[in-house]
Design a protein around this motif. Structure first.
Motif, short mmCIF file in Angstrom:
data_model
loop_
_atom_site.label_atom_id
_atom_site.label_comp_id
_atom_site.label_asym_id
_atom_site.label_seq_id
_atom_site.Cartn_x
_atom_site.Cartn_y
_atom_site.Cartn_z
N ARG A 319 1.81 3.45 -6.45
CA ARG A 319 3.41 2.47 -5.87
C ARG A 319 3.62 3.47 -4.71
NH1 ARG A 319 2.35 -2.39 -7.54
NH2 ARG A 319 3.11 -3.03 -9.11
N ASP A 320 2.75 3.59 -3.99
CA ASP A 320 2.93 4.42 -2.84
C ASP A 320 3.99 3.25 -1.78
OD1 ASP A 320 0.62 5.51 -2.90
OD2 ASP A 320 -0.24 4.69 -1.54
N LEU A 321 4.66 3.63 -0.86
CA LEU A 321 5.78 3.29 0.21
C LEU A 321 4.52 2.88 1.76
CD1 LEU A 321 8.17 5.57 0.37
CD2 LEU A 321 8.30 2.98 -0.87
N PRO A 322 4.86 1.55 1.59
CA PRO A 322 3.39 1.34 2.30
C PRO A 322 3.96 1.37 3.55
CG PRO A 322 4.50 -0.83 1.13
CD PRO A 322 5.88 0.67 1.20
N ALA A 323 4.21 0.77 4.34
CA ALA A 323 5.03 0.67 5.65
C ALA A 323 6.59 1.49 5.92
CB ALA A 323 5.33 -0.86 5.95
N PRO A 324 6.18 1.19 7.86
CA PRO A 324 7.06 2.59 8.43
C PRO A 324 8.33 1.13 7.71
CG PRO A 324 5.51 1.93 9.93
CD PRO A 324 5.13 1.49 7.81
N ARG A 335 32.49 -4.14 8.50
CA ARG A 335 31.83 -2.77 9.62
C ARG A 335 30.33 -3.22 9.45
NH1 ARG A 335 30.90 1.87 6.54
NH2 ARG A 335 29.98 1.62 4.41
N GLU A 336 29.79 -2.51 10.33
CA GLU A 336 28.69 -2.52 10.83
C GLU A 336 28.05 -0.76 10.19
OE1 GLU A 336 27.54 -3.05 15.17
OE2 GLU A 336 27.80 -5.54 14.78
N ILE A 337 26.29 -1.20 9.48
CA ILE A 337 26.48 0.42 8.67
C ILE A 337 25.09 0.33 9.62
CG2 ILE A 337 25.63 1.33 6.55
CD1 ILE A 337 27.04 -0.45 5.07
N SER A 338 24.82 1.29 10.09
CA SER A 338 23.44 1.82 10.79
C SER A 338 22.62 2.17 9.53
CB SER A 338 23.69 3.05 11.44
OG SER A 338 24.57 2.40 12.86
N ALA A 339 21.48 2.17 9.37
CA ALA A 339 21.11 1.26 7.97
C ALA A 339 19.42 1.63 8.24
CB ALA A 339 21.26 0.13 7.15
N VAL A 340 18.64 1.90 7.07
CA VAL A 340 17.27 2.11 7.38
C VAL A 340 16.99 1.44 5.83
CG1 VAL A 340 17.26 4.44 6.33
CG2 VAL A 340 15.00 3.14 7.29
N ALA A 341 15.59 0.18 6.26
CA ALA A 341 15.12 -0.65 5.02
C ALA A 341 13.92 -0.22 5.18
CB ALA A 341 15.70 -1.97 5.92
N GLN A 342 13.53 0.33 3.27
CA GLN A 342 11.95 0.35 3.47
C GLN A 342 11.78 -0.29 2.41
OE1 GLN A 342 10.25 3.33 4.36
NE2 GLN A 342 9.21 1.55 3.56
N ILE A 343 10.48 -1.33 2.70
CA ILE A 343 9.91 -2.01 1.43
C ILE A 343 8.90 -1.28 0.63
CG2 ILE A 343 10.58 -4.23 3.58
CD1 ILE A 343 6.56 -4.01 4.02
N THR A 344 8.85 -2.35 -0.05
CA THR A 344 7.86 -1.62 -0.98
C THR A 344 6.77 -2.45 -2.15
OG1 THR A 344 9.25 -2.23 -3.28
CG2 THR A 344 9.66 -0.60 -2.33
N PHE A 439 -2.08 -3.56 -6.43
CA PHE A 439 -2.17 -2.54 -5.39
C PHE A 439 -1.27 -2.43 -4.62
CE2 PHE A 439 -5.31 -1.29 -9.13
CZ PHE A 439 -4.97 -0.26 -9.91
N ASP A 440 -1.81 -4.07 -3.18
CA ASP A 440 -2.08 -3.98 -1.97
C ASP A 440 -0.26 -5.17 -1.89
OD1 ASP A 440 -4.37 -2.77 -1.71
OD2 ASP A 440 -5.62 -4.55 -0.95
N GLY A 441 0.51 -4.68 -2.50
CA GLY A 441 1.76 -5.62 -2.97
C GLY A 441 2.22 -6.61 -3.59
N GLY A 442 2.89 -7.34 -3.25
CA GLY A 442 4.30 -7.43 -2.65
C GLY A 442 4.37 -6.67 -1.48
N GLY A 443 4.80 -5.79 -0.51
CA GLY A 443 4.77 -5.28 0.84
C GLY A 443 3.31 -4.82 0.71
N GLU A 444 3.60 -4.37 2.17
CA GLU A 444 1.98 -3.40 3.05
C GLU A 444 2.22 -3.04 3.82
OE1 GLU A 444 -0.73 -4.96 4.97
OE2 GLU A 444 0.23 -7.23 4.52
N TRP A 445 1.15 -2.41 4.53
CA TRP A 445 0.98 -2.04 5.52
C TRP A 445 1.31 -2.35 6.70
CZ3 TRP A 445 -2.34 -3.71 9.16
CH2 TRP A 445 -3.15 -4.59 8.30
N GLY A 446 0.86 -3.85 6.99
CA GLY A 446 1.61 -4.59 7.75
C GLY A 446 2.84 -4.22 8.43
N GLY A 447 3.77 -4.88 7.53
CA GLY A 447 5.48 -4.25 7.50
C GLY A 447 6.20 -5.19 8.20
N ALA A 448 8.03 -5.47 7.89
CA ALA A 448 8.75 -6.11 8.23
C ALA A 448 9.09 -6.13 9.71
CB ALA A 448 9.59 -5.48 7.22
N ALA A 449 9.24 -7.41 10.24
CA ALA A 449 9.35 -7.43 11.34
C ALA A 449 11.44 -8.06 11.48
CB ALA A 449 9.56 -8.74 11.91
N TYR A 450 12.50 -7.08 11.98
CA TYR A 450 14.18 -7.37 11.92
C TYR A 450 14.46 -8.44 13.53
CZ TYR A 450 18.79 -5.71 11.63
OH TYR A 450 19.56 -5.43 11.85
#
Length: 711
Positions: A319-324, A335-344, A439-450
């Motif tokens: 279960r590697d973390l698969p994307a930046p 309030r606004e929170i500067s955050a970091v979102a990690q898909i798995t 094994f390839d997700g769910g989410g994978e190395w293509g990443g998510a768009a914000y």
């Protein structure tokens, strides 16, 4: 037109356009740039552009602007292009199926230069997902990895920069220790550049012979090693107690192969890591195994750990973390929170305060069934975020068996008898465990768009079950060739030499009818297509493998996988990565099999989810659109659109970002298994995607295609 002239013309047009643009910029993308100057669009991995010339209203007029072929597609062997190209001042920089780097006029597709790393270096095969760019007052440098090297090129000419490292390259094994120098170490995905430091991760073996996955920073001018972070902690370092005492001297993995994100203002680099090796049995690495499967926040200047969160403890599921991770802004409780979102890979999104590492939404602990494997002790519980909800299904049960036909249902129902399934964290087993999401997700190395305008996160998902079967390494006897084959080749090509059931890893049966001994040896030494070079294999083992491939003995079905690197370290290995299909070759689970999803990060909810991809033959049978497996990520634009290739049916598609409605599609000459890039040249907006095919049994290609609006 040369690169300098292209840049000068583009600079003035970009300056004029930036003065009239008032769109909100993603994290890490300057206001005055309409290039695609970093991997995935920005150092914050936004996969977003402020360009809005192409809209919902006119996207139907999208046409092919140019098509470029790299010209190095191999006739034999599976190759891919997973590159998200850079576009800087009207010049496109990309990589080819054989890891050549090149520059094109981004408006016309005209070739400007190329660089072939194979001419003077032993590179082997693999994939490359992109390049890094650094600019000073008088020069621009490109950096990318091929084989065990990080290369520095002059962006103007494509020539090596001799003052960087050893004649324009540094070894990716620098700083890993003497014992790792003969092991497999490459880098498929770009890192990030902070000031004068290039920060990068690596891809290593997933068996017991894995090198350590340390995070390192190199100086962009000299190539000298600036700092190193030990993902397998050494004595006195934080987390050392989560491993056996001397694990740092021989354990590998815990590497960042998926890329990383940078907050330049905070000076923080966010690094997702993968599992410790061996992937599926950890009796020799008992403990939580920090910093495997961890989102790390490091001081980009020094490499010092600021905070971390481990998403899987003592991983035995790959279960590697698969994307930046995406740098995002969450609006919550006024309030606004500067955050970091990690898909798995499990189809979840972990969201943390960027500065403190505190979870923005609740995370719960889920109990894990115990392992039945010798010497294994899984963690008693694992963390799962409760908000947002998962963007893919979580558990394979009898109720989820495919229903596309009575025959398919009956076939799968029979196949699951005796398998271990029904839990998100069902441990690996000798009877076979259903891994779902696969094994390839769910989410994978293509990443998510914000999308910074709406706070929406767009991510594609696979909904494919896989079967993991563990095999003892210590019963009976096995020939040297068979032993070496199972250790180095069996996880991909299978214990019976038949390859995998998607066509990604080809069959090696009767390989002597296609290749001679010297040709097989050359492929093993240099790699081919997706297969890396196996230079670390000892000469006698290489010869034994070739003997086995050319004359497999009659006792093959009584095989033992493991031996060599694994037999003294672990009592198990696996029969490989096997997708779970029905009798016709379709996924064993109910559709949809691939989706595109919009996640409202402010509300913590799924805004919409639609199938991604189609099997036309099933649609013709009256089955609603199923979606397909997919590789490569989306890009979202200020024009209201989501661009994505990725699907097995080889289409490039555009969706309405507010509703998920499909607005346009184009049949590519090969599968677009890469994340696209969006840019402008002389006031005209383009979108480009690499069409390299080669995944899921689809043909390989060597294309880049750019699209723009019809005049």
């Amino acid at each position: 037109m040369n690169i300098l002239n292209i840049r000068n013309a583009s600079f003035w047009m970009f300056t004029v356009m930036s003065l009239i643009s008032c769109k909100q910029q993603p994290e890490g993308q300057p206001q005055d740039m309409e290039d695609w100057s970093s991997y995935l669009g920005s150092k914050g991995s936004s996969q977003y552009t402020v360009l809005d010339q192409i809209t919902r209203e006119n996207v139907s007029s999208l046409k092919l602007a140019w098509k470029y072929q790299t010209g190095d597609l191999k006739e034999k062997g599976n190759t891919q292009i997973q590159c998200n190209p850079l576009i800087i001042s009207g010049v496109l920089y990309g990589t080819s199926p054989t890891l050549k780097a090149f520059a094109l006029d981004a408006a016309t597709g005209e070739a400007l230069w190329d660089f072939d790393p194979h001419e003077d270096h032993e590179i082997g095969g693999s994939v490359n997902r992109g390049l890094m760019y650094w600019e000073s007052e008088d020069t621009g440098r490109l950096f990318y990895a091929a084989g065990p090297y990080l290369f520095a090129l002059d962006a103007e000419t494509g020539k090596l920069i001799p003052e960087f490292g050893d004649g324009g390259k540094v070894s990716l094994k620098e700083g890993l220790g003497d014992w790792a120098q003969e092991l497999y170490v490459i880098s498929s995905t770009p890192g990030v550049i902070y000031q004068d430091k290039l920060i990068i991760g690596t891809r290593v073996s997933e068996n017991a012979d894995a090198a350590p996955g340390y995070i390192r920073a190199f100086n962009v001018l000299s190539g000298e090693l600036e700092w190193i972070f030990h993902t397998i902690p050494q004595p006195g370092e934080f987390g050392h107690e989560t491993w056996p005492e001397n694990a740092y001297q021989s354990s590998g993995g815990a590497n960042s192969w998926a890329g990383m994100s940078l907050d330049e203002e905070m000076g923080l680099v966010f690094v997702p890591t993968g599992s410790a090796a061996f992937d599926f049995w950890g009796g020799n690495r008992l403990g939580d195994n920090l910093f495997a499967n961890t989102l790390l926040a490091l001081d980009a200047n020094t490499g010092k750990r600021i905070w971390h969160y481990q998403t899987v403890r003592h991983d035995v599921w790959d279960r590697d973390l698969p994307a930046p991770p995406n740098l995002v802004t969450i609006k919550k409780d006024g309030r606004e929170i500067s955050a970091v979102a990690q898909i798995t890979k499990t189809g979840r999104v972990f969201i943390f305060d960027r500065e403190t590492g505190e979870p923005v939404y609740p995370i719960e602990e889920v109990a894990v069934p115990p392992s039945g494997l010798q010497g294994e002790e899984v963690a008693p519980s694992q963390p799962l975020p409760t908000i947002p909800p998962p963007f893919s299904r979580q558990v394979f049960t009898a109720e989820e068996i495919t229903d596309i036909s009575p025959e398919a249902t009956a076939y799968v129902r029979e196949k699951i008898q005796g398998l271990n399934y029904g839990h998100t964290f069902a441990p690996p087993s000798t009877e076979g465990t259903v891994i779902f999401p696969g094994f390839d997700g769910g989410g994978e190395w293509g990443g998510a768009a914000y999308d910074p305008e709406s706070g929406m996160l767009y991510v594609n998902a696979n909904e494919m079950p896989w079967i993991l079967t563990m095999v003892p390494t210590s019963t009976g006897e096995v020939t040297a060739g068979k032993s070496a084959y199972f250790t180095h080749c069996g996880m991909c090509h299978g214990p019976d030499l038949a390859g995998d059931n998607s066509g990604t890893f080809p069959s090696l049966r009767n390989i002597g009818d296609r290749l001679g001994r010297e040709e097989i040896a050359a492929v093993m030494a240099k790699g081919r297509g997706r297969m890396p070079a196996f230079q670390q294999i000892k000469a006698e083992s290489r010869e034994a493998i070739i003997d086995f491939l050319l004359q497999p003995d009659e006792s093959q079905d009584d095989h033992l996988i493991g031996a060599e690197s694994n037999e003294d370290a672990v009592p198990y290995t696996t029969t490989g990565y096997n997708r779970f299909f029905d009798q016709e070759g379709y996924p064993a689970v109910k559709p949809p099999w691939g989706t595109l999803n919009a996640i409202d990060l402010n509300r913590g909810s799924i805004a919409w989810s639609v199938p991604l991809g189609e099997f036309p033959e099933l649609t013709a049978r009256g089955i609603p659109q199923t979606g397909t497996e997919n590789y490569g990520g989306p890009v979202v634009t200020a024009g209201g659109l989501v661009f994505i290739g990725a699907s097995k049916d080889e289409y490039f598609r555009v969706f309405d970002k507010d509703t998920g409605e499909e607005l346009w599609k184009y049949k590519l000459p090969a599968g677009g298994y890469a994340t696209p890039a969006v840019y402008a040249v002389n006031g005209k907006q383009y979108v480009v995607i690499a069409a390299g095919g080669g995944k899921m049994g689809t043909p390989s290609g060597d294309y880049y295609l750019a699209f723009t609006l019809a005049e």
